[in-house]
Structure formats: C-alpha cells, structure tokens
Design a protein around this motif. Structure first.
Motif, PDB file in Angstrom:
ATOM      1  N   ASP A   1       9.794  -6.331   5.551  1.00 24.76           N
ATOM      2  CA  ASP A   1       8.457  -5.467   5.540  1.00 24.76           C
ATOM      3  C   ASP A   1       7.949  -4.920   4.277  1.00 24.76           C
ATOM      4  O   ASP A   1       6.848  -4.622   4.133  1.00 24.76           O
ATOM      5  N   ILE A   2       8.770  -4.856   3.218  1.00 24.88           N
ATOM      6  CA  ILE A   2       8.272  -4.469   1.970  1.00 24.88           C
ATOM      7  C   ILE A   2       7.656  -5.959   1.093  1.00 24.88           C
ATOM      8  O   ILE A   2       6.451  -5.902   0.533  1.00 24.88           O
TER       9      ILE A   2
ATOM     10  N   PRO B   1       3.714  -9.571   1.937  1.00 22.61           N
ATOM     11  CA  PRO B   1       2.303  -8.823   1.728  1.00 22.61           C
ATOM     12  C   PRO B   1       1.265  -8.759   2.668  1.00 22.61           C
ATOM     13  O   PRO B   1       0.427  -7.785   2.238  1.00 22.61           O
TER      14      PRO B   1
ATOM     15  N   MET C   1       1.883  -6.796   5.013  1.00 21.70           N
ATOM     16  CA  MET C   1       2.113  -5.462   5.559  1.00 21.70           C
ATOM     17  C   MET C   1       1.233  -4.528   4.731  1.00 21.70           C
ATOM     18  O   MET C   1       0.884  -3.251   5.225  1.00 21.70           O
ATOM     19  N   LEU C   2       0.744  -4.990   3.654  1.00 16.11           N
ATOM     20  CA  LEU C   2      -0.242  -4.146   2.818  1.00 16.11           C
ATOM     21  C   LEU C   2      -1.553  -4.003   3.679  1.00 16.11           C
ATOM     22  O   LEU C   2      -2.047  -2.839   3.769  1.00 16.11           O
ATOM     23  N   TRP C   3      -1.883  -5.113   4.322  1.00 19.60           N
ATOM     24  CA  TRP C   3      -2.977  -4.859   5.259  1.00 19.60           C
ATOM     25  C   TRP C   3      -2.663  -3.999   6.518  1.00 19.60           C
ATOM     26  O   TRP C   3      -3.607  -3.509   7.003  1.00 19.60           O
TER      27      TRP C   3
ATOM     28  N   SER D   1      -0.672  -1.504   6.687  1.00 20.33           N
ATOM     29  CA  SER D   1      -0.733  -0.141   5.934  1.00 20.33           C
ATOM     30  C   SER D   1      -2.289   0.117   5.896  1.00 20.33           C
ATOM     31  O   SER D   1      -2.596   1.490   6.234  1.00 20.33           O
ATOM     32  N   ASP D   2      -2.947  -0.619   5.557  1.00 19.44           N
ATOM     33  CA  ASP D   2      -4.693  -0.207   5.288  1.00 19.44           C
ATOM     34  C   ASP D   2      -5.143  -0.021   7.104  1.00 19.44           C
ATOM     35  O   ASP D   2      -5.770   0.959   7.150  1.00 19.44           O
TER      36      ASP D   2
ATOM     37  N   SER E   1      -4.317   3.414   8.387  1.00 17.41           N
ATOM     38  CA  SER E   1      -5.243   4.489   7.982  1.00 17.41           C
ATOM     39  C   SER E   1      -6.679   4.304   8.524  1.00 17.41           C
ATOM     40  O   SER E   1      -7.145   5.311   9.112  1.00 17.41           O
ATOM     41  N   LEU E   2      -7.142   2.899   8.608  1.00 15.81           N
ATOM     42  CA  LEU E   2      -8.529   2.672   9.179  1.00 15.81           C
ATOM     43  C   LEU E   2      -8.546   3.253  10.975  1.00 15.81           C
ATOM     44  O   LEU E   2      -9.234   3.605  11.486  1.00 15.81           O
TER      45      LEU E   2
ATOM     46  N   ASP F   1     -11.587  -7.233   4.578  1.00 16.03           N
ATOM     47  CA  ASP F   1     -10.400  -6.599   4.610  1.00 16.03           C
ATOM     48  C   ASP F   1     -10.154  -5.540   5.623  1.00 16.03           C
ATOM     49  O   ASP F   1      -9.102  -5.400   6.278  1.00 16.03           O
ATOM     50  N   GLU F   2     -11.307  -4.782   6.012  1.00 18.30           N
ATOM     51  CA  GLU F   2     -11.384  -3.761   7.066  1.00 18.30           C
ATOM     52  C   GLU F   2     -10.992  -4.578   8.255  1.00 18.30           C
ATOM     53  O   GLU F   2      -9.949  -4.254   9.157  1.00 18.30           O
TER      54      GLU F   2
ATOM     55  N   ALA G   1      -7.339  -5.743   8.324  1.00 17.20           N
ATOM     56  CA  ALA G   1      -6.319  -4.877   8.212  1.00 17.20           C
ATOM     57  C   ALA G   1      -6.223  -4.270   9.803  1.00 17.20           C
ATOM     58  O   ALA G   1      -5.170  -4.090  10.337  1.00 17.20           O
TER      59      ALA G   1
END
Lengths: 261, 108
Positions: free
Chosen positions: A49-50, A53, A55-57, A59-60, A63-64, A129-130, A133
């Motif tokens: 999970d780290i 890549p 998983m970066l989205w 994470s975003d 928050s969205l 990206d939104e 994500a």
C-alpha cells in the motif's frame, strides 16, 4: 489467426510457433484478474500500500470525500458517512442501471451524478485528479470483493450491446476484443502478455502513463491499438462494454487501485 | 484540492538497537526535460533532485535522483533505532519546491 503489420512480423512468427508448441487456451477457461499476468515484482508493487502509487490518489479521495462542495455545501460523507462501511462492495456491483434516469452508470458517472443531483456542484471531467481520486477511493473500499453485476431487467439491453461490441471486429486491423482477450489471453503480444480483458483493477496506475487512469482511458488505448474509432470518455459504447467486461469477470476480486503495465 | 503528496510507512515504536524499515513515496511528475508537448515545444525538466532523511537532526539517508527515475519516486530503506526522535523527510525538486513530512519514532 489474423496477422497484421501492426503486430510486427516477429509476433506473428512467434505466436504461430507457440500455437504448435503450447496447448491452445480454451475459450471458456476461467477469467483471471489482470495481475495474474504481471511479473512477481509488479504483483508485489500492487500489493504494497505504500509502494503502490495508486494509493496516492486513494489518499486524496479520502480527503475529497469529506470536503463540502457545491451549492448545498454537502460532502460525500454528509450523506454516505464512512466510505469503508457504505461503499464496501459497491465497485463490485458496477456498472449498474440508475433507477431515476434509466441510464447505465459506472462509478465515475455515479459520482458525477451525485455531484450535480445532490451536491449542486459541477460534474468533474474524466482523468482529472479529482475524479480519479474519488473513483479510486470508492473502488478501493471493495478491494477483495468478488465482481457481481446485474444483467437482467433494465440492464439487459446494455449487456447485449456490450456483448456485441466485444465480439465485433473493428478498426483498420479488423480485430474484435475477443480475438486478443479471449482467444489469445496469456500469450505474448509484442513485449506484453495479453490479459483476459478484466476491468476489476481500475482505476489503475499504468506504468506506461506514469499516472492513474480510468478504465475508459484504457479502452481508448485498446481502440487506438487496433486503429478503430475512439469513443468519448463515459460514452454509451464504452459503458455497455464495461458492463459486459464486468459480467465476464464475475467472481474475480476487485483490485483497485491496481498497477498495470 | 487538499493534497496528500506523501505517503510514509514506518513503525511508531521500536526497541533500542532494532532495525527499522521505512518506506516513502512522493507524488511528483518527474518530468525528464526530454519530452515535447503536442505542438513540439520542449517540456521543461522538473524532477526531484534530492531526498534526505534526518533522524534526531542527523542525516541517515540521502538520495540523488536522476531523470531516469519514474514518476512518483518510491524508496525503502532502514535505520537503527537509537533514541526517541523525529524523522524528517525532505524532497527538493528543480522548481525549488520543498516537500517535507515528519514522523516520531519512540524508542523503548
């Protein structure tokens, strides 16, 4: 097997030889997830999970999910609460027919309809990206769940259209989806192994793109590859095909966000 | 958009003398400077050039990145737990942008 210049002569020669040496895969063989055909290294990258890549989205997206938007200043969480509970298994059931409009919705279209219908916000464009994500975040909640879509009732005509598209030859190369992803899955095409054509890992981080992308972006790349017409992101053509692919992949586990070559 | 451009994995606690495995990924395009856009104009290079990690103020890891490193650079490394302190992860790119993230390591 149809050979074409695009598939380079080496491929035709090698594939022809393999046809003699290897048993031909039966068309009704179990459909496998895309990761099955990847190297061990890439499978490990997807599972971590780290290191993954995508998983970066995710994470975003997390928050969205909690961010109030639009006229109503509602967030996704205002109605749907915690995504790990309410969104679990949702991606495995999509695409699905929306009862209100009678249209076929995939996750992207569902998210955008939520925005316009309930949040009073503008729809997000594909590949922003939104939207990636949010889609990745929602799809990720179903990781490990088995794909199971409905194809009866109002979904039947969409399924039939998708099935037809899968078996119809298109483009200058005159190839259907089935000729690669059914008849030749597991064999080599240039530098890669042909998958079963399963969408359960999407949105996925594709190494060729160096970014996360939607299934429709991948389908557009397939269309381009056989030199056929590329349909728009979110078009009815790709939506019905997405439904057929999901039905074909019944029982395969959701891997989103997957890593793909 | 609220972005979380960094993801880090490491334990919160470790025994003294224990080897601690750390993994970190930064969201970055790693634009090589060799590509052109759709009208043929060169896309300026923007890569992360340096990544450093300090532990209790002492540098424990340094990475010089080159244009060949793929987008969203990921690294895994290890260090030895000596005393309770803060690990500070710093990335610097060609535009001068600095990404910084820190994690506490409690040594028991």
């Amino acid at each position: 097997m149809q050979c074409s210049r695009f598939l380079v002569s080496g491929f035709c020669g090698v594939a022809g030889l393999m046809g003699v040496l290897l048993p031909v895969l039966a068309a009704d063989q179990t459909v496998r997830p895309g990761s099955f055909y990847m190297s061990k290294n890439l499978q490990a990258l997807q599972a971590d999970d780290i290191a993954n890549p995508g998983m970066l989205w995710v994470s975003d997206g997390e928050s969205l999910w909690k961010q109030p938007v639009g006229r109503t200043q509602k967030s996704c969480a205002s109605c749907h609460d915690a995504a790990d509970v309410t969104m679990k298994g949702v991606a495995a059931r999509y695409p699905a027919v929306d009862a209100e409009s009678g249209e076929l919705f995939n996750l992207e279209k569902r998210i955008n309809t939520c925005r316009t219908r309930h949040q009073g916000a503008e729809a997000l464009a594909y590949e922003t990206d939104e939207l990636l994500a949010l889609t990745a975040y929602v799809a990720h909640q179903s990781r490990g769940e088995r794909v199971k879509v409905h194809i009866d009732g109002p979904a039947a005509p969409f399924y039939e259209a998708g099935r037809k598209r899968f078996y119809t030859r298109v483009g200058q190369l005159n190839l259907s989806c089935a000729q690669c992803h059914e008849a030749n899955a597991g064999r080599r095409l240039r530098g890669d192994t042909i998958s079963d054509g399963v969408g359960s890992g999407w949105p996925a981080y594709r190494l060729e793109w160096q970014t996360l992308g939607s299934l429709h972006r991948r389908l557009r790349a397939c269309s381009l590859g056989v030199r056929a017409r590329q349909f728009d992101f979110g078009s009815p053509e790709y939506l019905s095909l997405e439904l057929y692919l999901a039905k074909r992949a019944e029982g395969v586990r959701v891997e989103a966000p997957a890593v793909r070559r | 958009m609220a972005r979380a451009p960094v993801r880090i994995s490491m334990p919160d606690e470790a025994k003294k003398g224990e080897i601690v495995d750390i993994k970190a990924i930064l969201r970055h395009p790693m634009e090589t400077g060799y590509r052109v856009d759709n009208v043929g104009k060169k896309i300026p290079r923007n890569i992360v050039t340096d990544m450093t990690v300090t532990y209790g103020g002492v540098e424990v890891m340094r990475w010089k990145l080159q244009p060949g490193v793929a987008a969203n650079p990921f690294i895994g490394f290890s260090t030895v737990a000596i005393e309770t302190g803060e690990l500070v992860f710093t990335w610097t790119d060609d535009t001068g942008q600095v990404f910084r993230e820190s994690r506490m390591l409690t040594v028991t």
